[in-house]
Scaffold this motif. Sequence first.
Motif, mmCIF file in Angstrom:
data_model
loop_
_atom_site.group_PDB
_atom_site.id
_atom_site.type_symbol
_atom_site.label_atom_id
_atom_site.label_comp_id
_atom_site.label_asym_id
_atom_site.label_seq_id
_atom_site.Cartn_x
_atom_site.Cartn_y
_atom_site.Cartn_z
ATOM 1 N N TYR A 76 -13.958 1.509 1.782
ATOM 2 C CA TYR A 76 -13.167 2.522 2.469
ATOM 3 C C TYR A 76 -14.128 3.578 2.990
ATOM 4 O O TYR A 76 -15.132 3.904 2.323
ATOM 5 N N ILE B 292 -6.307 5.912 3.967
ATOM 6 C CA ILE B 292 -6.823 4.910 3.018
ATOM 7 C C ILE B 292 -6.077 4.857 1.684
ATOM 8 O O ILE B 292 -6.323 3.954 0.891
ATOM 9 N N ASN C 90 -4.067 1.105 6.509
ATOM 10 C CA ASN C 90 -4.039 0.669 5.114
ATOM 11 C C ASN C 90 -2.607 0.558 4.642
ATOM 12 O O ASN C 90 -1.867 1.547 4.691
ATOM 13 N N GLU C 91 -2.209 -0.614 4.232
ATOM 14 C CA GLU C 91 -0.845 -0.805 3.745
ATOM 15 C C GLU C 91 0.137 0.006 4.594
ATOM 16 O O GLU C 91 0.908 0.804 4.078
ATOM 17 N N CYS D 151 1.129 -4.428 2.145
ATOM 18 C CA CYS D 151 1.395 -4.003 0.782
ATOM 19 C C CYS D 151 2.062 -5.056 -0.051
ATOM 20 O O CYS D 151 3.072 -5.622 0.319
ATOM 21 N N ASP E 36 -2.196 -7.283 -0.116
ATOM 22 C CA ASP E 36 -2.603 -6.614 -1.357
ATOM 23 C C ASP E 36 -1.686 -7.075 -2.477
ATOM 24 O O ASP E 36 -0.478 -7.175 -2.276
ATOM 25 N N TRP F 28 4.516 -7.218 -11.763
ATOM 26 C CA TRP F 28 4.783 -7.230 -10.324
ATOM 27 C C TRP F 28 4.695 -8.627 -9.718
ATOM 28 O O TRP F 28 4.482 -8.778 -8.524
ATOM 29 N N ILE G 128 -5.161 1.865 -12.149
ATOM 30 C CA ILE G 128 -5.167 3.305 -12.342
ATOM 31 C C ILE G 128 -4.466 3.585 -13.663
ATOM 32 O O ILE G 128 -3.611 2.815 -14.092
ATOM 33 N N TYR H 60 -9.940 -5.096 -6.060
ATOM 34 C CA TYR H 60 -9.855 -3.640 -6.068
ATOM 35 C C TYR H 60 -9.601 -3.196 -7.497
ATOM 36 O O TYR H 60 -8.583 -3.565 -8.054
ATOM 37 N N TYR I 178 -12.451 7.571 -12.184
ATOM 38 C CA TYR I 178 -11.786 6.484 -11.461
ATOM 39 C C TYR I 178 -12.426 5.167 -11.928
ATOM 40 O O TYR I 178 -12.689 4.275 -11.147
ATOM 41 N N TYR J 257 -11.201 2.842 -13.502
ATOM 42 C CA TYR J 257 -10.254 1.812 -13.049
ATOM 43 C C TYR J 257 -10.184 0.599 -13.976
ATOM 44 O O TYR J 257 -9.562 -0.395 -13.669
ATOM 45 N N TRP K 61 1.629 7.625 1.491
ATOM 46 C CA TRP K 61 1.918 6.192 1.499
ATOM 47 C C TRP K 61 3.136 5.879 2.355
ATOM 48 O O TRP K 61 3.182 4.872 3.036
#
Length: 931
Positions: free
Chosen positions: A83, A126, A186-187, A218, A239, A256, A280, A318, A339, A341, A763
Amino acid sequence: MRIFVAVLMLLGLVAAPTATASAAPAAPQAHHVGYDRYSLTVDGRRVLLWSGEFHYFRLPSPQLWRDVLEKIRAAGFTGVSLYFHWGYHSPAPGVYDFSGVRDVDRLLRMTEELGLYVIARPGPYINAETTGGGFPAWLKTVDGRARSSDPGYTAAYREWLGKINPIIARHQVTRGGSVIAYNAENEYAVNVDPAYMTQIQQQARADGIDVPIVHNNCCNADLANWSSGPGAVQIPGVDDYPQAFNCADPGTWGTWGEGVTRRLRDDAPVYAAEYQGGAIDSAGAGYDKCRELTGPDYMKVYYKSNAIGSGATMFSYYMLYGGTSWGWLPQPNDVYTSYDYGAAITESRGLTTKYDEFKRQAYFMTTMAPLTKTDPAAAPKPADPAVFTQARANPDTRTQFVLVRHPDRRTDTDVTTTLDWSTPDGDYQVPVRVGGRDAKILVAGYDLGGQRLVYSTSEILTHVTTGGRDVAVLYGREGEQGRTVLRYASAPSVRVLDGDVRSSFDGKDLRLDYTHHGLARVLVSGGGRPPLLLLLGTDESAARFWRMNTEAGPVLVNGTSLVRDARLDGDRLALRADTDAAGEVEVFAPARHLVVDGRYVATRRTPSGSLLGSLPGPRAVTLPELTDWRYRAEPPATGDDGWTVADKTTTASPTKPKTLPVLYADEYGYHYGNVWYRGDFVADGTEKTVSLNAITGKGGSYLVWLNGRYLGSAAGGTQADSDAPVNPDPGRGDFAVPAGTLVKGQPARLSVLVTNMGHNDDWTADDTRFKQPRGLFGASVGDAKIAWKIRGAVADAERGPLNAGGLYGERQGWHLPGGPAWRDRPPSTVEPGVSWYRTGFRLDTPKDQDVSVALRFGERAGKYRVFVFLNGWNMGQYVSGGPQRDFVLPNGILKSSNTLTLAVVSADGGAGSPVPVSLVALGNHWTGGLR
Ligand code: IPT
């Protein structure tokens, strides 16, 4: 620059680009980038893009960019996804900075030198859990809906793309560089405007972008995906975060969904644009839990299922290295400073078991050329329906790739069964075992160097042809049975050098049976083929291998904790490598001598034909104690300079204030961090209450004084989120006026310190969220007419717009090293408000070691937050009771002589001593090879 690189190459300081064999600086070689339904191609050659996300803006130390990129390459990644963060480069409209830690040209040169492809993702939006989703905060004051074709926004983003696109363009593969794809937006999924999507692509083309344009749809969901119609991109990707983000419950899988990337176009490869590589930590469970949620077993099951289920040849994970949302980089709703992650490479640049799993899969994916072109194929039928199989095959070579797992991928039991397998070389009954939460990709009908692999129930790590023979590494889970069948014209000679391996030959097939344990070694020669050294390992022993490309072809290294680079120079193999402990190193290369990090290593030749030597580990390090603290107080709203009159009566924000004037910090050019307010009025003596509202974003707060007397603090609010009802009274605080504080006819002063958090993301592309204000939203003291002033940050050209806020100490440079010595010792107690502490320390870690240092916070009662400044750099915000205690201090920012300054904002005062902090080493490696 090219000459500079060539000189460094001669000195052995940087890796030679994989493409050039000689040290002479070659003119950048232009290549053609194409694609079809199977894969990207470079000069007609198919590419398997195995990439991971890296954010340069989350690692403010360019020397460490190279460290992380070398680690990424060493795991077999062929690319990185980057990014580019508009707000990080732009403090104000028309002002852009690409120097120092913002030198993305340097970043792209590094990827070029390392031979890593780049998916360039400049937004303009982003997301990325960063302030404003990458938008500069000044965009909040621009009319026109962000992420649309509205003129105000269009003029603003054109400025950004006009700067970043030409930098990206000159680093494209088509001009000899590394950029192989360009991600538009982005998405961009809801509330979309196809004209905008079209225009940003038109601008990219006009700015010289000629590689394929991609997009990341997305969440594998039925939202705009830009695969057709106005605004469509060439390669639409998807994604997918199948595990979602509840790190507190790492055992629950698939929240998900199944995580198989959809094909969105028939004429373009399947592109897993952001596939979940960590999470996250919205729940504050700690990143180790996120690493567990997305650990090696998840990676095995989901990544392999996705590869075979989708046929994707473009993958990006990611995050691969998350880094630090230092300064004011974090978006307030989901993240804190770290971050990390739960990614494969930790924030402190350590390699984890996830890194090992990435390496096992990456080596496989990038070794097996037939994987770049596959179609769905009939899968071998398991005798037991408790095993699920799925297959793809290359239509030209007929090589088969068979996924073996449980039908429900969450199943936690072991199953053993037999596959009825029609391979390209005949029909076989093949025993397989699937452990709980495991998946394998088995291969049949494959030309492995000079060998013919009929099939194997072990997985393939990689193979190389070196020194006139094939060396292949296969692996399975510790204790599992394995079988590998190879074809020969006549009986080959089989020598088991190590381990328990049984062999039989039936006239055409050599069958090897074994139990995976340690590293078995089998030498097969004759039978009408070149010799083969077969290394049969476990997950762990396979992960000890490093495959490195040299000018003379690939070589294998067994051991060390990281091989950064290998070069063959005559009969000498030179490695750059790290160790975390003393140990052996074994190389499979056409070499007689071994040099590691510039030192000659004594070796002996092994029965496997390899060279074996040993390497030292790092020496233990002792970090200094933090003592001798000095102190400075920051009185409320102190100092008469630098105030801006706050008297605006209108705002571009869709959120209109409760009282006038508009007191939003962004309206007065103060975009990040703390702001001070001064409200002057003439009292009439009857005022009972100071009523305030502040919108700070989640986690912010404010402190209030009247005529220098502390009234208290309140939590800052949020408002007008698109997915929450509008709150008419956000961040409300009512403070009683203490008797005698206000006297009729006398001037009075209200002082307010607002700690604003980062800006909301966008978003949903609807402005209500992104343009939510920061700062005071309403203010009244009885009927008093208040004259307001506001004061925020001053610019820091070196560290950029996101480094500092508007504390008085920050404006005075108290966070910066140097200046007059601080003489005062901390007092025994302090009032609520801002206290500054400073100390210095030296760091004398050995030159040939890479020590990763963090500042660790101990316990102390109270309600406070601490801004950590290392040599002037704001390395993050500790919040009392918050989830983060370790703050990584990156080398580069961290030097041998350091100034550590802590700004403590306390709502309740108390002990005057600094909060307890200490330095800890999160990593210690011997690494002559890190430059
Ligand atoms: C997706 C974003 O594209 C990326 O920038 C980042 O925010 C990531 O997720 C989460 O860390 S957003 C999607 C999960 C809704």
